[in-house]
Design a protein around this motif. Structure first.
Motif, PDB file in Angstrom:
ATOM      1  N   GLN A 186       0.832  -1.204   0.000  1.00  0.00           N
ATOM      2  CA  GLN A 186       0.000   0.000   0.000  1.00  0.00           C
ATOM      3  C   GLN A 186       0.867   1.254   0.000  1.00  0.00           C
ATOM      4  OE1 GLN A 186      -2.553   0.314   3.429  1.00  0.00           O
ATOM      5  NE2 GLN A 186      -3.369   2.314   2.843  1.00  0.00           N
ATOM      6  N   ALA A 187       1.928   1.226   0.782  1.00  0.00           N
ATOM      7  CA  ALA A 187       2.823   2.380   0.843  1.00  0.00           C
ATOM      8  C   ALA A 187       3.497   2.619  -0.494  1.00  0.00           C
ATOM      9  CB  ALA A 187       3.866   2.166   1.934  1.00  0.00           C
ATOM     10  N   GLN A 188       3.883   1.558  -1.159  1.00  0.00           N
ATOM     11  CA  GLN A 188       4.555   1.703  -2.448  1.00  0.00           C
ATOM     12  C   GLN A 188       3.607   2.198  -3.537  1.00  0.00           C
ATOM     13  OE1 GLN A 188       6.235  -2.439  -2.204  1.00  0.00           O
ATOM     14  NE2 GLN A 188       8.049  -1.424  -3.030  1.00  0.00           N
ATOM     15  N   ALA A 189       2.316   1.935  -3.346  1.00  0.00           N
ATOM     16  CA  ALA A 189       1.344   2.268  -4.392  1.00  0.00           C
ATOM     17  C   ALA A 189       0.928   3.733  -4.387  1.00  0.00           C
ATOM     18  CB  ALA A 189       0.106   1.383  -4.245  1.00  0.00           C
ATOM     19  N   GLY A 190       1.219   4.468  -3.322  1.00  0.00           N
ATOM     20  CA  GLY A 190       0.802   5.866  -3.229  1.00  0.00           C
ATOM     21  C   GLY A 190       1.979   6.788  -3.037  1.00  0.00           C
ATOM     22  N   THR A 191       1.696   8.086  -3.013  1.00  0.00           N
ATOM     23  CA  THR A 191       2.779   9.072  -2.901  1.00  0.00           C
ATOM     24  C   THR A 191       2.596  10.053  -1.744  1.00  0.00           C
ATOM     25  OG1 THR A 191       1.639  10.533  -4.470  1.00  0.00           O
ATOM     26  CG2 THR A 191       3.267   8.990  -5.381  1.00  0.00           C
ATOM     27  N   ALA A 242       0.259  10.827   4.690  1.00  0.00           N
ATOM     28  CA  ALA A 242      -0.724   9.772   4.955  1.00  0.00           C
ATOM     29  C   ALA A 242      -0.035   8.502   5.445  1.00  0.00           C
ATOM     30  CB  ALA A 242      -1.527   9.473   3.703  1.00  0.00           C
ATOM     31  N   MET A 243       1.157   8.221   4.895  1.00  0.00           N
ATOM     32  CA  MET A 243       1.953   7.060   5.311  1.00  0.00           C
ATOM     33  C   MET A 243       3.416   7.497   5.345  1.00  0.00           C
ATOM     34  SD  MET A 243       0.190   3.856   3.249  1.00  0.00           S
ATOM     35  CE  MET A 243       0.850   2.601   4.360  1.00  0.00           C
ATOM     36  N   PRO A 244       3.908   7.924   6.498  1.00  0.00           N
ATOM     37  CA  PRO A 244       5.263   8.482   6.569  1.00  0.00           C
ATOM     38  C   PRO A 244       6.371   7.549   6.096  1.00  0.00           C
ATOM     39  CG  PRO A 244       4.003   9.135   8.487  1.00  0.00           C
ATOM     40  CD  PRO A 244       3.159   8.147   7.751  1.00  0.00           C
ATOM     41  N   ILE A 245       6.164   6.236   6.162  1.00  0.00           N
ATOM     42  CA  ILE A 245       7.201   5.317   5.689  1.00  0.00           C
ATOM     43  C   ILE A 245       7.513   5.546   4.214  1.00  0.00           C
ATOM     44  CG2 ILE A 245       5.574   3.466   5.085  1.00  0.00           C
ATOM     45  CD1 ILE A 245       9.138   3.112   6.637  1.00  0.00           C
ATOM     46  N   ARG A 246       6.563   6.118   3.472  1.00  0.00           N
ATOM     47  CA  ARG A 246       6.807   6.377   2.046  1.00  0.00           C
ATOM     48  C   ARG A 246       8.020   7.277   1.827  1.00  0.00           C
ATOM     49  NH1 ARG A 246       0.401   7.326   0.873  1.00  0.00           N
ATOM     50  NH2 ARG A 246      -0.059   5.218   0.105  1.00  0.00           N
TER      51      ARG A 246
END
Length: 229
Positions: free
Chosen positions: A199-204, A208-212
């Motif tokens: 999921q993290a890899q699919a968005g930017t 919303a997802m700090p690990i990105r």
């Protein structure tokens, strides 16, 4: 980002410990000292024990946490307590440890003392991150009012956060300081964590997802160490 998959956590921990020891030994050979940043929780405990059992010039290694709950170091849920009881044992008992705790009215008041402790540290040799199912890493939670400040490129070395979805005030290194490393690792166990990673890899949206912010940057090598169980 490089994904290293293992059949189980035993195989993962064996390979991970070997990689870390190589990094630390090389750093000691190159500059006479090594700097390792670790994360708390259940996942790294066996890894820490393997490192503690490994002969190394540990007196030349400095260890600190990526983040901690703002609790006295002997408190049950303190990451510092976990690290002292699992990693800083046996061979690794001689390592230098830098605490993210300072006695103060609250975490925010403790920050200046802790920042001063960390101010002279050079580039880290390895940073081990974890990831929550909400995509948080260290104590950079999507729910934190302080998230944007902690994720900014000009953020201070360390800051306090107050997640609304997890207990306790926190002390955390900022994204910018965590990225001042020669190597990043993300330690994941469980198929649920693989789904969050995808999921993290699919968005930017990094807020919303700090690990990105760590997975999608290209300045520092990032290895994801994963096993399904």
């Amino acid at each position: 980002m490089q994904l290293q998959q293992f059949v189980n956590s035993d195989a993962l921990n064996d390979a991970f410990a070997a990689q870390l020891v190589t990094i630390l030994e090389q750093a000691i050979a190159d500059r006479g000292a090594a700097y390792l940043v670790v994360s708390g929780g259940r996942t790294p405990q066996v890894l820490f024990a393997k490192l503690a059992d490994t002969p190394l010039a540990w007196e030349k290694v400095t260890v600190l946490l990526a983040d901690d709950r703002y609790l006295p170091p002997d408190a049950e849920h303190s990451n510092e307590r976990l690290v002292r009881n699992t990693l800083l044992q046996r061979h690794a008992a001689s390592a230098r440890f830098i605490s993210l705790y300072a006695a103060a009215d609250d975490a925010y008041a403790a920050v200046p003392v802790i920042a001063n402790r960390l101010s002279a540290l050079p580039t880290f040799d390895a940073v081990i991150l974890g990831m929550g199912e909400d995509g948080h890493t260290a104590s950079l939670f999507p729910c934190c009012a302080e998230l944007a400040a902690g994720m900014a490129d000009n953020a201070p070395v360390v800051l306090a956060t107050s997640p609304t979805t997890a207990p306790y005030q926190r002390i955390t290194l900022s994204k910018a300081r965590l990225l001042q490393s020669r190597q990043l690792f993300l330690h994941l166990v469980g198929s649920n964590k693989l789904a969050v990673l995808e999921q993290a890899q699919a968005g930017t949206d990094q807020l919303a997802m700090p690990i990105r912010a760590f997975l999608q940057q290209t300045a520092v090598p990032m290895a994801v160490m994963y096993s399904p169980s």
